[in-house]
Motif scaffolding. Sequence first.
Motif, short mmCIF file in Angstrom:
data_model
loop_
_atom_site.label_atom_id
_atom_site.label_comp_id
_atom_site.label_asym_id
_atom_site.label_seq_id
_atom_site.Cartn_x
_atom_site.Cartn_y
_atom_site.Cartn_z
N ASN A 49 0.83 -1.21 0.00
CA ASN A 49 0.00 0.00 0.00
C ASN A 49 0.86 1.26 0.00
N ALA A 50 1.96 1.22 0.77
CA ALA A 50 2.86 2.37 0.79
C ALA A 50 3.47 2.61 -0.59
N LEU A 51 3.87 1.55 -1.28
CA LEU A 51 4.44 1.68 -2.62
C LEU A 51 3.39 2.11 -3.64
N LYS A 52 2.19 1.60 -3.49
CA LYS A 52 1.14 1.88 -4.45
C LYS A 52 0.77 3.36 -4.48
N TYR A 53 0.72 3.99 -3.31
CA TYR A 53 0.27 5.37 -3.23
C TYR A 53 1.42 6.37 -3.09
N ALA A 54 2.67 5.89 -3.22
CA ALA A 54 3.82 6.79 -3.14
C ALA A 54 4.04 7.48 -4.47
N ARG A 55 4.48 8.74 -4.41
CA ARG A 55 4.78 9.48 -5.64
C ARG A 55 6.27 9.48 -5.97
N SER A 56 7.11 9.61 -4.94
CA SER A 56 8.54 9.66 -5.24
C SER A 56 9.39 8.82 -4.29
N PHE A 57 8.93 8.58 -3.05
CA PHE A 57 9.77 7.82 -2.13
C PHE A 57 8.91 7.07 -1.11
N VAL A 58 9.55 6.05 -0.54
CA VAL A 58 8.98 5.29 0.58
C VAL A 58 10.07 5.13 1.61
N HIS A 59 9.77 5.53 2.84
CA HIS A 59 10.74 5.45 3.93
C HIS A 59 10.28 4.36 4.91
N VAL A 60 11.15 3.38 5.13
CA VAL A 60 10.85 2.28 6.04
C VAL A 60 11.91 2.27 7.13
N LYS A 61 11.44 2.30 8.38
CA LYS A 61 12.36 2.28 9.52
C LYS A 61 11.96 1.16 10.47
N LEU A 62 12.94 0.35 10.82
CA LEU A 62 12.72 -0.75 11.77
C LEU A 62 13.63 -0.53 12.97
N CYS A 63 13.04 -0.45 14.15
CA CYS A 63 13.83 -0.18 15.36
C CYS A 63 13.11 -0.79 16.56
N ARG A 64 13.54 -0.39 17.73
CA ARG A 64 12.92 -0.83 18.97
C ARG A 64 12.57 0.39 19.82
N THR A 65 11.49 0.25 20.60
CA THR A 65 11.08 1.32 21.48
C THR A 65 11.94 1.32 22.75
N LYS A 66 11.67 2.26 23.64
CA LYS A 66 12.43 2.35 24.88
C LYS A 66 12.25 1.11 25.75
N ASP A 67 11.06 0.51 25.68
CA ASP A 67 10.82 -0.71 26.46
C ASP A 67 11.12 -1.97 25.65
N ASP A 68 11.95 -1.81 24.59
CA ASP A 68 12.49 -2.93 23.81
C ASP A 68 11.41 -3.68 23.02
N ARG A 69 10.41 -2.96 22.54
CA ARG A 69 9.41 -3.57 21.68
C ARG A 69 9.73 -3.27 20.22
N PRO A 70 9.49 -4.23 19.32
CA PRO A 70 9.74 -3.98 17.89
C PRO A 70 8.82 -2.88 17.36
N LEU A 71 9.38 -2.03 16.50
CA LEU A 71 8.61 -0.92 15.94
C LEU A 71 8.95 -0.79 14.45
#
Length: 272
Positions: free
Chosen positions: A244-266
């Motif tokens: 969905n992000a690619l389908k409705y993007a015009r020029s870029f898609v930014h994907v970030k994978l990290c962890r929160t302060k309480d060590d949960r995947p985000l």
Amino acid sequence: MRYETKVFIAILLVVAVGLSIVNFLGLTYLRLALEEGLEREINYLKRLYPQVGTPPHIVISEDPLPPEGFTVSAYTGKYFIFLKKDYVKDRLRGLAFLLLLWDAFLIISLSLLLRRTLLRYMGRERELKDLFHALLMTVTHRIGNFISVQKLNVELLGEDRRALRLRESLRKLEGDYTRLLETLLNIQKGGEVGKERLDIRSLVVSTLSGNRKEVRLILNLREGVFVDMNPIYGEILIQSLLENALKYARSFVHVKLCRTKDDRPLLLIRND
């Protein structure tokens, strides 16, 4: 033991315990009320006897020896007031027996009604489940035939660049189809949907590798981010979000994978 049987037994136990508590509180209140009533009745007889008569459970006499089955309750200075032994217990015993009959009637009626309702509900659910499985198996069978035909068509195209892309896409589609079919067969046999330790970064990279839209990809993917869940659910969720992000993007898609302060995947996805 089947799940519906456990639910049936649990509901009956809750009802039985609830009725027992209500009966206990009711009998306790009645015992106190009877004792207070007897005390008022004895005080009333102390003042007015012999102008008034006595009830069957009370005997008044000048003789200090109580009649059989009675016990001394009070003395007026002239008369002894005798109260029938176990009068309160007999009254409570009779009421408890009546309550027991009503409780048995209520529990039996409720169990029959609940059993009928559960059987009807489970029957309809089983029919819908069988129909759903039949439809899924039909669709997956047709998808399998479609993949087989397309693989044959791709082989006829040779080693063309476009053919290689189609072959890679079909390979991924066939892998997803195989895993989906295995999950459906496991569910149909009554098995549980198993969980696996999924590498979110690998899923994101794998999904984006099949992207054919000309957009700029900005990837900030942290390694070592795992989630315990069913792989089919995980792949469907991540693929849907990224597609969905690619389908409705015009020029870029930014994907970030990290962890929160309480060590949960985000996982963060944004486009323009």
